[in-house]
Write a protein that holds these residues in place. Structure first.
Motif, PDB file in Angstrom:
ATOM      1  N   ILE A   1      14.218   3.100  72.923  1.00  0.00           N
ATOM      2  CA  ILE A   1      14.743   1.759  72.621  1.00  0.00           C
ATOM      3  C   ILE A   1      14.856   0.931  73.897  1.00  0.00           C
ATOM      4  N   GLU A   2      15.304   1.577  74.981  1.00  0.00           N
ATOM      5  CA  GLU A   2      15.434   0.855  76.256  1.00  0.00           C
ATOM      6  C   GLU A   2      14.085   0.381  76.774  1.00  0.00           C
ATOM      7  N   ASN A   3      13.006   1.073  76.368  1.00  0.00           N
ATOM      8  CA  ASN A   3      11.646   0.687  76.773  1.00  0.00           C
ATOM      9  C   ASN A   3      10.872   0.098  75.599  1.00  0.00           C
ATOM     10  N   ALA A   4      11.574  -0.642  74.757  1.00  0.00           N
ATOM     11  CA  ALA A   4      10.965  -1.196  73.546  1.00  0.00           C
ATOM     12  C   ALA A   4       9.811  -2.142  73.886  1.00  0.00           C
ATOM     13  N   PRO A   5       8.717  -2.067  73.113  1.00  0.00           N
ATOM     14  CA  PRO A   5       7.632  -3.033  73.321  1.00  0.00           C
ATOM     15  C   PRO A   5       8.106  -4.447  72.985  1.00  0.00           C
ATOM     16  N   LEU A   6       7.565  -5.409  73.684  1.00  0.00           N
ATOM     17  CA  LEU A   6       7.991  -6.803  73.518  1.00  0.00           C
ATOM     18  C   LEU A   6       7.578  -7.331  72.148  1.00  0.00           C
ATOM     19  N   VAL A   7       8.533  -7.916  71.445  1.00  0.00           N
ATOM     20  CA  VAL A   7       8.269  -8.550  70.142  1.00  0.00           C
ATOM     21  C   VAL A   7       8.675 -10.014  70.261  1.00  0.00           C
ATOM     22  N   SER A   8       7.769 -10.911  69.964  1.00  0.00           N
ATOM     23  CA  SER A   8       8.118 -12.335  70.020  1.00  0.00           C
ATOM     24  C   SER A   8       8.381 -12.896  68.636  1.00  0.00           C
TER      25      SER A   8
END
Length: 391
Positions: free
Chosen positions: A21-28
């Motif tokens: 979770i701390e390295n979650a992929p970016l979601v726009s």
């Protein structure tokens, strides 16, 4: 999702999920979520997906009705009953094997506890606290799970105003458990922001029609600047009434809605016809008006200095509500008029987009109120996990 996680112990799996979770992929953007109402949509989405994948809850079967396992689904304290009903019916998140559980649910109703044990006009909550103390002590003697963590992976859900005060006879119950409570008052030393969960207060009149009257009018059909009607108890509402009742056509501030007014326009219609809906605290900090305002697409104005709003850990309340300090009630109209039209329109759109996260559904759907509450409990459990820093 990585399948090997399912073979890990609950604490090991939580540590793995927390790193992910701390390295979650970016979601726009996301078709099911509206990014502007979230603090960080990327970490929320990743956290929610991990919750769906691994979370298991063990529900203690001990306890008899009406205090336990008997959800009450109407009234202003209905949130605790709806959560109990939907949790106990759930197949995805519930496990019968406590060794596989990440969380343990104490399935009692604070409202039913009060109805069963409180002596009217006694002003004595101690019998309620002693009852809960004895229940927890019984569980601790019968099972090893409470004593392993001193209750920190256990949670309770209580919407009645007295919920926090009925925990005082058992120190671990009061201090260590994850408390999911409507009376989320950060000033009293029982509710701890970041550990406990602020439960939305939802007024349910008909459990078969929880979405009744949902929706609002377009902005051009909202002639009133602000609206409030309700009882005048607590420290805040009398001040609101003193400064704004019958003082200004734009500020529709009443005690109980007068018959002469309600004959022409009902309470929901007033909310649907107002740009801002004032949500002052009563005896306690929370109010069902906050969720009603969201249902009627009216921007909530929250007046309760020590209140922690629901899901404050993931939702950005500044994006869809106005928070006014109690001392600024005399300047309320000035504060609201100073908000630029463009900002108001953005907030009002955000309220509409937020609505689905505050809805009870007879069969829960992704990202609805049941799942949002469960996610906040999951997030609190995640926060207990320490991840060693890599050198």
């Amino acid at each position: 999702m990585q399948r090997h996680v399912l073979s890990l112990s609950p604490d090991e799996a939580l540590a793995f999920a927390k790193r992910e979770i701390e390295n979650a992929p970016l979601v726009s953007e996301d078709p099911e979520l509206y990014a502007p109402v979230f603090r960080n949509i990327s970490t929320f989405k990743r956290s929610y997906e991990w919750m769906e994948y691994i979370l298991k809850v063990y529900i203690y079967q001990e306890g008899t009705k009406p205090i336990f396992h008997d959800p009450h689904l109407i009234g202003i304290y209905a949130s605790e009953g709806w959560f109990m009903k939907l949790m106990e019916e759930n197949r995805q998140f519930v496990t019968r094997d406590p060794e596989k559980a990440y969380l343990f649910y104490l399935p009692y109703s604070a409202r039913q506890l009060k109805s069963a044990l409180y002596v009217p006009d006694s002003h004595n909550l101690r019998p309620l606290s002693i009852f809960l103390r004895d229940y927890v002590n019984m569980l601790a003697e019968k099972y090893p799970f409470w004593n392993r963590t001193h209750g920190s992976n256990h949670f309770l859900v209580a919407c009645h105003d007295w919920g926090p005060y009925t925990l005082k006879e058992h120190e671990e119950l009061k201090t260590n458990t994850i408390k999911v409570i409507c009376n989320a008052d950060a000033s009293e030393g029982i509710f701890k922001a970041g550990k406990d969960v602020s439960l939305p207060e939802t007024l349910i009149k008909n459990p078969r029609r929880t979405h009744r009257n949902l929706g609002g009018k377009r902005v051009s059909q909202r002639p009133f600047l602000a609206f409030y009607a309700g009882h005048m108890h607590g420290r805040v509402r009398p001040i609101l009434f003193k400064y704004w009742s019958d003082k200004d056509e734009d500020m529709r501030i009443y005690g109980a809605l007068p018959n002469r007014v309600s004959r022409n326009m009902s309470y929901p219609e007033h909310m649907k016809s107002s740009k801002y809906c004032v949500c002052p605290m009563g005896y306690e900090v929370n109010s069902p008006r906050i969720v009603e305002a969201i249902y009627y697409e009216c921007v909530p104005v929250i007046i309760a200095d020590s209140f922690v709003p629901p899901f404050d850990d993931v939702l950005d309340w500044n994006a869809f509500s106005v928070i006014v300090a109690e001392k600024d009630i005399p300047k309320l109209k000035e504060i609201l008029l100073a908000i630029p039209l463009r900002r108001y329109l953005t907030m009002q759109t955000n309220v509409k987009m937020l609505q689905k996260h505050f809805l009870w559904n007879a069969k829960p759907v992704r990202y609805d109120l049941f799942h949002f509450i469960l996610h906040s409990i999951w997030k609190s459990r995640l926060n207990q996990i320490q991840i060693p820093q890599s050198s």
